[in-house]
Design a protein around this motif. Sequence first.
Motif, PDB file in Angstrom:
ATOM      1  N   TYR A 114     100.431  48.635-102.739  1.00  0.00           N
ATOM      2  CA  TYR A 114      99.320  48.696-101.780  1.00  0.00           C
ATOM      3  C   TYR A 114      99.594  49.761-100.717  1.00  0.00           C
ATOM      4  O   TYR A 114      98.710  50.569-100.378  1.00  0.00           O
ATOM      5  N   LEU A 115     100.817  49.799-100.215  1.00  0.00           N
ATOM      6  CA  LEU A 115     101.167  50.783 -99.203  1.00  0.00           C
ATOM      7  C   LEU A 115     101.143  52.205 -99.769  1.00  0.00           C
ATOM      8  O   LEU A 115     100.703  53.148 -99.097  1.00  0.00           O
ATOM      9  N   ILE A 116     101.619  52.366-101.002  1.00  0.00           N
ATOM     10  CA  ILE A 116     101.612  53.690-101.623  1.00  0.00           C
ATOM     11  C   ILE A 116     100.187  54.201-101.779  1.00  0.00           C
ATOM     12  O   ILE A 116      99.881  55.357-101.458  1.00  0.00           O
ATOM     13  N   LEU A 117      99.297  53.343-102.272  1.00  0.00           N
ATOM     14  CA  LEU A 117      97.890  53.758-102.425  1.00  0.00           C
ATOM     15  C   LEU A 117      97.239  53.983-101.066  1.00  0.00           C
ATOM     16  O   LEU A 117      96.408  54.891-100.903  1.00  0.00           O
ATOM     17  N   SER A 118      97.601  53.173-100.074  1.00  0.00           N
ATOM     18  CA  SER A 118      97.052  53.359 -98.730  1.00  0.00           C
ATOM     19  C   SER A 118      97.472  54.707 -98.156  1.00  0.00           C
ATOM     20  O   SER A 118      96.677  55.397 -97.507  1.00  0.00           O
ATOM     21  N   ALA A 119      98.736  55.086 -98.381  1.00  0.00           N
ATOM     22  CA  ALA A 119      99.212  56.384 -97.896  1.00  0.00           C
ATOM     23  C   ALA A 119      98.387  57.514 -98.503  1.00  0.00           C
ATOM     24  O   ALA A 119      98.021  58.479 -97.817  1.00  0.00           O
ATOM     25  N   TYR A 120      98.081  57.390 -99.795  1.00  0.00           N
ATOM     26  CA  TYR A 120      97.267  58.419-100.447  1.00  0.00           C
ATOM     27  C   TYR A 120      95.879  58.491 -99.837  1.00  0.00           C
ATOM     28  O   TYR A 120      95.360  59.588 -99.548  1.00  0.00           O
ATOM     29  N   TYR A 121      95.244  57.334 -99.617  1.00  0.00           N
ATOM     30  CA  TYR A 121      93.896  57.342 -99.081  1.00  0.00           C
ATOM     31  C   TYR A 121      93.852  57.786 -97.627  1.00  0.00           C
ATOM     32  O   TYR A 121      92.843  58.330 -97.168  1.00  0.00           O
ATOM     33  N   VAL A 122      94.939  57.568 -96.896  1.00  0.00           N
ATOM     34  CA  VAL A 122      95.021  58.116 -95.545  1.00  0.00           C
ATOM     35  C   VAL A 122      95.030  59.642 -95.584  1.00  0.00           C
ATOM     36  O   VAL A 122      94.468  60.312 -94.711  1.00  0.00           O
ATOM     37  N   LEU A 123      95.641  60.201 -96.638  1.00  0.00           N
ATOM     38  CA  LEU A 123      95.754  61.660 -96.748  1.00  0.00           C
ATOM     39  C   LEU A 123      94.504  62.320 -97.324  1.00  0.00           C
ATOM     40  O   LEU A 123      94.334  63.543 -97.183  1.00  0.00           O
ATOM     41  N   LYS A 124      93.636  61.566 -97.975  1.00  0.00           N
ATOM     42  CA  LYS A 124      92.473  62.177 -98.629  1.00  0.00           C
ATOM     43  C   LYS A 124      91.572  62.957 -97.668  1.00  0.00           C
ATOM     44  O   LYS A 124      91.186  64.092 -97.977  1.00  0.00           O
ATOM     45  N   PRO A 125      91.209  62.405 -96.504  1.00  0.00           N
ATOM     46  CA  PRO A 125      90.359  63.206 -95.617  1.00  0.00           C
ATOM     47  C   PRO A 125      91.060  64.455 -95.089  1.00  0.00           C
ATOM     48  O   PRO A 125      90.416  65.480 -94.854  1.00  0.00           O
ATOM     49  N   VAL A 126      92.384  64.389 -94.919  1.00  0.00           N
ATOM     50  CA  VAL A 126      93.132  65.568 -94.505  1.00  0.00           C
ATOM     51  C   VAL A 126      93.051  66.626 -95.595  1.00  0.00           C
ATOM     52  O   VAL A 126      92.811  67.819 -95.325  1.00  0.00           O
ATOM     53  N   ARG A 127      93.267  66.209 -96.834  1.00  0.00           N
ATOM     54  CA  ARG A 127      93.191  67.132 -97.967  1.00  0.00           C
ATOM     55  C   ARG A 127      91.830  67.803 -98.056  1.00  0.00           C
ATOM     56  O   ARG A 127      91.728  69.025 -98.209  1.00  0.00           O
ATOM     57  N   GLU A 128      90.767  66.999 -97.955  1.00  0.00           N
ATOM     58  CA  GLU A 128      89.422  67.555 -98.083  1.00  0.00           C
ATOM     59  C   GLU A 128      89.107  68.511 -96.936  1.00  0.00           C
ATOM     60  O   GLU A 128      88.501  69.562 -97.142  1.00  0.00           O
ATOM     61  N   ALA A 129      89.521  68.131 -95.719  1.00  0.00           N
ATOM     62  CA  ALA A 129      89.235  68.983 -94.563  1.00  0.00           C
ATOM     63  C   ALA A 129      89.925  70.328 -94.694  1.00  0.00           C
ATOM     64  O   ALA A 129      89.329  71.387 -94.425  1.00  0.00           O
ATOM     65  N   LEU A 130      91.178  70.325 -95.132  1.00  0.00           N
ATOM     66  CA  LEU A 130      91.939  71.569 -95.213  1.00  0.00           C
ATOM     67  C   LEU A 130      91.446  72.467 -96.340  1.00  0.00           C
ATOM     68  O   LEU A 130      91.313  73.679 -96.171  1.00  0.00           O
ATOM     69  N   ILE A 131      91.169  71.898 -97.514  1.00  0.00           N
ATOM     70  CA  ILE A 131      90.794  72.727 -98.658  1.00  0.00           C
ATOM     71  C   ILE A 131      89.378  73.267 -98.506  1.00  0.00           C
ATOM     72  O   ILE A 131      89.095  74.424 -98.820  1.00  0.00           O
ATOM     73  N   LEU A 132      88.452  72.436 -98.007  1.00  0.00           N
ATOM     74  CA  LEU A 132      87.063  72.894 -97.883  1.00  0.00           C
ATOM     75  C   LEU A 132      86.907  73.890 -96.734  1.00  0.00           C
ATOM     76  O   LEU A 132      86.188  74.882 -96.858  1.00  0.00           O
ATOM     77  N   ALA A 133      87.593  73.631 -95.634  1.00  0.00           N
ATOM     78  CA  ALA A 133      87.512  74.551 -94.501  1.00  0.00           C
ATOM     79  C   ALA A 133      88.240  75.856 -94.795  1.00  0.00           C
ATOM     80  O   ALA A 133      87.867  76.915 -94.292  1.00  0.00           O
ATOM     81  N   GLY A 134      89.267  75.791 -95.638  1.00  0.00           N
ATOM     82  CA  GLY A 134      90.071  76.977 -95.894  1.00  0.00           C
ATOM     83  C   GLY A 134      89.616  77.819 -97.059  1.00  0.00           C
ATOM     84  O   GLY A 134      90.037  78.978 -97.180  1.00  0.00           O
ATOM     85  N   GLY A 135      88.759  77.289 -97.941  1.00  0.00           N
ATOM     86  CA  GLY A 135      88.390  78.101 -99.090  1.00  0.00           C
ATOM     87  C   GLY A 135      87.120  77.676 -99.785  1.00  0.00           C
ATOM     88  O   GLY A 135      86.629  78.380-100.670  1.00  0.00           O
ATOM     89  N   GLY A 136      86.576  76.503 -99.438  1.00  0.00           N
ATOM     90  CA  GLY A 136      85.332  76.070-100.044  1.00  0.00           C
ATOM     91  C   GLY A 136      85.529  75.269-101.316  1.00  0.00           C
ATOM     92  O   GLY A 136      86.642  75.067-101.799  1.00  0.00           O
TER      93      GLY A 136
END
Length: 454
Positions: A39-61
């Motif tokens: 549960y904690l491992i999956l939670s860590a991933y989902y915590v990182l998902k908005p960071v991932r999306e923000a960085l990749i979309l803002a940085g390259g589309g």
Amino acid sequence: MSIPPRMEQPSALVRFLNLFTEVRPGEAASSVLLALNVYLILSAYYVLKPVREALILAGGGAELKSYAAAGQAVLLLLILPIYSWLASNVSGRLLINSVTLFFAACLLTFYTLAQWQVPLGVVFFLWVGIFNLMVPAQFWAFANDIYDPDTGKRLFVIVAFGASLGAVSGSYLDRLLLGHVGVYQLMLVAAGILVLSLLITNLVAAREKLWQRPATVSTSRPGEPAVAEDSIGQGGAFALVFHNRYLLLIALLMLVLNWVNTTGEYILGRTVLETALAASADGQVSTEQFIGEFYASFYTVVNIAGLLLQLFVVSRVLKYLGVRAAIMLLPLIALGGYILVAMFPLLSLVRWVKTAENATDYSVQNTVRQILFLPTTREEKYKAKQVTDTLFVRAGDVLSALVVYVGSSWLALSIAGFALFNTILVACWLLLAYSIGSHYRRLAPATEDKESTA
């Protein structure tokens, strides 16, 4: 007259867990801790998902995001041999601790670089894709290392519930934290969650005395000498998969499963978009609002259905039908669903086909694919599982992207055409599932024969 010995009464926790699967005295604590761990491992991933999306979309589309997703498969070809070498040269305890701490340290490094305004979009996207596959695969190898096939088949129902709950609650955790700590601080939160999960891993290992067990023949093939329990082995990860028919079939199953599912997501997305454009043309609602409302409702239903299946259906399927039947369930659902979509490509039908497919994938299929590694050797659990659960999963994504590109750009396939292609793929999937089920019965005959007479 002798008095019969008093039978030990099961604890309240055991009685509660028995509502969902068969749990015996002494098994409850570790199974719940393992569920909390994943549960904690999956939670860590989902915590990182908005960071991932923000960085990749803002940085390259979105286009760069698509290309980076394909790059993850190439990167895995380089990383997996390194992981295999590490697993061959250190103990199981050191492998799990060092790999998890490495990923946590990466997050601290990313956070520091972000403060210096270093562009991270592509690198972080690739990293998250590797983390999301390798760390859960390592966890399930650890869980497989603890249980024999009979025990694991019963208790993985509880453990997999932790993964399902982590996926469901992770998105809520994102919304809760994002407004309070900011995007980049979520990296630190995820690092802390990873360290906490590692503490639980070591606690479970100590409870089960996993790294202090004497050598047993259960960790080696019949006829081979016993090996020390904390020794993983010297074989290469890719060689283990390609030289073992059972493992290769599992790897191909993961490839085809992900190929079908990802292409199915394209079918759903295209159907939603076409319906949204028609609705906006009529002035009913904007395209963005239609799509947003649809997916919010869709994911809610899928997640709830997956949780209910995990709690009340998975253990019954495994108990009364066995692994051989359980592994056939998802491809049979997918086969019937895509045949219907090929004939009637309507949004309402596509929605419920994908709901049934995804909910079954997140519950029954996810539990079964972890059970498949229970009768394998320790080396296969830690090394081969990394290959099947990472590289072959990403290969399915790449093949799906290729099919979508060729089918939409060159062949001008309709939604029904893509559904028909998926139907052909599912037929291959069924053959793979049947063959794997037969192999599993030979590797773990006691558990399967027991269920067939239940």
